[in-house]
Design an enzyme around this catalytic site. Sequence first.
Site, PDB file in Angstrom:
ATOM      1  N   ARG A 220     -11.832  -3.895  -1.406  1.00 52.16           N
ATOM      2  CA  ARG A 220     -11.111  -3.738  -2.678  1.00 52.16           C
ATOM      3  C   ARG A 220     -10.790  -5.106  -3.270  1.00 52.16           C
ATOM      4  NH1 ARG A 220      -7.687   0.543   0.229  1.00 52.16           N
ATOM      5  NH2 ARG A 220      -8.829   2.455  -0.199  1.00 52.16           N
ATOM      6  N   PHE A 236     -14.322   8.936  -7.101  1.00 52.28           N
ATOM      7  CA  PHE A 236     -13.681   9.351  -5.853  1.00 52.28           C
ATOM      8  C   PHE A 236     -12.498   8.414  -5.575  1.00 52.28           C
ATOM      9  CE2 PHE A 236     -18.301   9.971  -5.581  1.00 52.28           C
ATOM     10  CZ  PHE A 236     -18.411  11.337  -5.365  1.00 52.28           C
ATOM     11  N   ASP A 258     -11.357  11.581 -10.047  1.00 52.88           N
ATOM     12  CA  ASP A 258     -11.190  12.328  -8.799  1.00 52.88           C
ATOM     13  C   ASP A 258     -10.953  13.781  -9.180  1.00 52.88           C
ATOM     14  OD1 ASP A 258     -10.423  11.216  -5.709  1.00 52.88           O
ATOM     15  OD2 ASP A 258      -9.868  13.298  -6.137  1.00 52.88           O
ATOM     16  N   ALA A 287     -17.056  14.150  -9.672  1.00 47.18           N
ATOM     17  CA  ALA A 287     -17.626  12.805  -9.836  1.00 47.18           C
ATOM     18  C   ALA A 287     -19.088  12.862 -10.274  1.00 47.18           C
ATOM     19  CB  ALA A 287     -17.488  12.029  -8.532  1.00 47.18           C
ATOM     20  N   ASP A 307     -16.977   5.390  -3.918  1.00 54.30           N
ATOM     21  CA  ASP A 307     -16.616   5.430  -2.491  1.00 54.30           C
ATOM     22  C   ASP A 307     -16.171   6.847  -2.154  1.00 54.30           C
ATOM     23  OD1 ASP A 307     -15.796   4.697   0.120  1.00 54.30           O
ATOM     24  OD2 ASP A 307     -13.736   4.469  -0.591  1.00 54.30           O
ATOM     25  N   CYS A 347     -18.193   6.543   4.385  1.00 55.05           N
ATOM     26  CA  CYS A 347     -17.381   6.585   5.611  1.00 55.05           C
ATOM     27  C   CYS A 347     -17.951   7.596   6.606  1.00 55.05           C
ATOM     28  CB  CYS A 347     -15.922   6.899   5.277  1.00 55.05           C
ATOM     29  SG  CYS A 347     -15.710   8.463   4.420  1.00 55.05           S
TER      30      CYS A 347
HETATM   31  N1  SAH Z   1     -12.274   5.741  -2.617  1.00 55.99           N
HETATM   32  C1  SAH Z   1     -11.053   6.228  -2.028  1.00 55.99           C
HETATM   33  C2  SAH Z   1     -11.297   7.116  -0.842  1.00 55.99           C
HETATM   34  C3  SAH Z   1     -12.067   8.367  -1.164  1.00 55.99           C
HETATM   35  S1  SAH Z   1     -11.427   9.754  -0.347  1.00 55.99           S
HETATM   36  C4  SAH Z   1     -10.145   5.069  -1.634  1.00 55.99           C
HETATM   37  O1  SAH Z   1     -10.507   3.916  -1.850  1.00 55.99           O
HETATM   38  O2  SAH Z   1      -9.073   5.325  -1.089  1.00 55.99           O
HETATM   39  C5  SAH Z   1     -12.327  10.996  -1.121  1.00 55.99           C
HETATM   40  C6  SAH Z   1     -11.772  11.392  -2.486  1.00 55.99           C
HETATM   41  O3  SAH Z   1     -12.830  12.020  -3.168  1.00 55.99           O
HETATM   42  C7  SAH Z   1     -10.631  12.379  -2.445  1.00 55.99           C
HETATM   43  O4  SAH Z   1      -9.564  11.906  -3.231  1.00 55.99           O
HETATM   44  C8  SAH Z   1     -11.222  13.675  -3.019  1.00 55.99           C
HETATM   45  O5  SAH Z   1     -10.289  14.389  -3.817  1.00 55.99           O
HETATM   46  C9  SAH Z   1     -12.312  13.143  -3.876  1.00 55.99           C
HETATM   47  N2  SAH Z   1     -13.461  14.018  -4.092  1.00 55.99           N
HETATM   48  C10 SAH Z   1     -14.204  14.682  -3.181  1.00 55.99           C
HETATM   49  N3  SAH Z   1     -15.244  15.279  -3.763  1.00 55.99           N
HETATM   50  C11 SAH Z   1     -15.174  14.991  -5.075  1.00 55.99           C
HETATM   51  C12 SAH Z   1     -15.990  15.316  -6.215  1.00 55.99           C
HETATM   52  N4  SAH Z   1     -17.076  16.059  -6.079  1.00 55.99           N
HETATM   53  N5  SAH Z   1     -15.619  14.831  -7.406  1.00 55.99           N
HETATM   54  C13 SAH Z   1     -14.508  14.072  -7.548  1.00 55.99           C
HETATM   55  N6  SAH Z   1     -13.714  13.744  -6.527  1.00 55.99           N
HETATM   56  C14 SAH Z   1     -14.044  14.192  -5.302  1.00 55.99           C
END
Ligand code: SAH
Length: 403
Positions: A220, A236, A258, A287, A307, A347
Amino acid sequence: MSDTGTKPVKKYPAIHLQAGRQRRVMHGHPWVYSNEVQMDNTAKAVPPGSPVRLLDPGGTPLGIYTFNPHTLIAARHLSGDPATVVDHAFIAGRLRRAVELRDRLFSRPFYRVVHAEADGLPGLIVDRFDDVVTVQANSVFMDRRIDDILAAIDEVMAPRAVILRNDSTQRALEGLTEETRLAKGEIDGPIRLEENGVTFFANPLDGQKTGWFYDQRDNRAFIASLAKGGRAIDFFSYNGGFGIQCAVAGATQVIAVDRSALALENATRAAEANGVADRFEARKADAFQELERLNAAGETFQVVVADPPAFVKSKKDLAVGCRAYRKMARLAAKITAPGGYLLCGSCSHNVDPPTFAEQVARGLTDAGRSGRILRSAGAGPDHPVHPHLPESAYLKAIVLQLD
Ligand code: SAH
């Protein structure tokens, strides 16, 4: 061997390795699989999660391990000293060592405190948000010793609240059920945390995992350093980790995408707390749909972050998950401005770094883009890796500049 003083040496049950099965363990690997030990009557009778003495086929002691006769990973290394007593003081000692390391690495008490095997506490995850601590016990041993763990946490960190986030999928492999509960104190709404000098909010009781993903801290900071003076978009986004740091670093506009309203609420709160709300937009959307929409609209950004959650949760999903990473890279590359920066994260521990890099590279080609990798990194040092478990380094982040 440590001095055990006048204390009698506790005789834990003896578990023997099968003939010809000692090599990996002798080389330092911390796990013993169930088909590598002699499953005699003593072994079968060991209550799951008990400490045992592991002996090589010739009877030479190898150390103290936790043992579960019913799981694939039957034994996990605790100590090379066969005289070790696995009591409250043992757990508190390991925890103290882990906290001391983090306090050397970071100036503020916001970090992963315990990262399982690499911190000598197999299966245990502990995250710290100053005076709030979250705990996840992913092995039977840790689950059975939860009272000792909680007492050690009190002794070493004296938090006002402790949350048990025992809702990981790994627990099922150990025959454990899921539960999330407050073990100490009270939690009233989102808690505040800091990362790279930026304020964030998280819900450790009902957010994802333990509430915050400290693993991306360094990645980050890196992407934020490239964000000044341009637009950034964070797919995400969860609680806004990447996006808000880009805004604080001087991005002219940041969009966090998100599908979770709760996550976006936390991101919006963070934007306000850091004084960047006027440059921040939370967008509740899928997303992939939003990526397609922005592509169709021909929008571009100086910084694009993607991510996502793990696309490959088990080995059988590898092919489908890899295609999803490739598609994500293609769509994200297409909205990255010429000369701009793209971060792709993963991840999924089932996807190794070269395989992930290949999906990202293919996605770029699919998008008709070229560029250069500026950074290819994993998690920060509060997520240390056991030298014999390189596959536990699950996080991958690739940052590129695109032409
Ligand atoms: N990038 C984040 C971690 C991602 S965790 C960080 O830096 O902390 C995964 C996230 O993706 C969650 O908040 C979940 O709500 C979201 N998510 C999962 N599938 C998704 C989709 N299809 N579209 C949008 N958001 C999504």
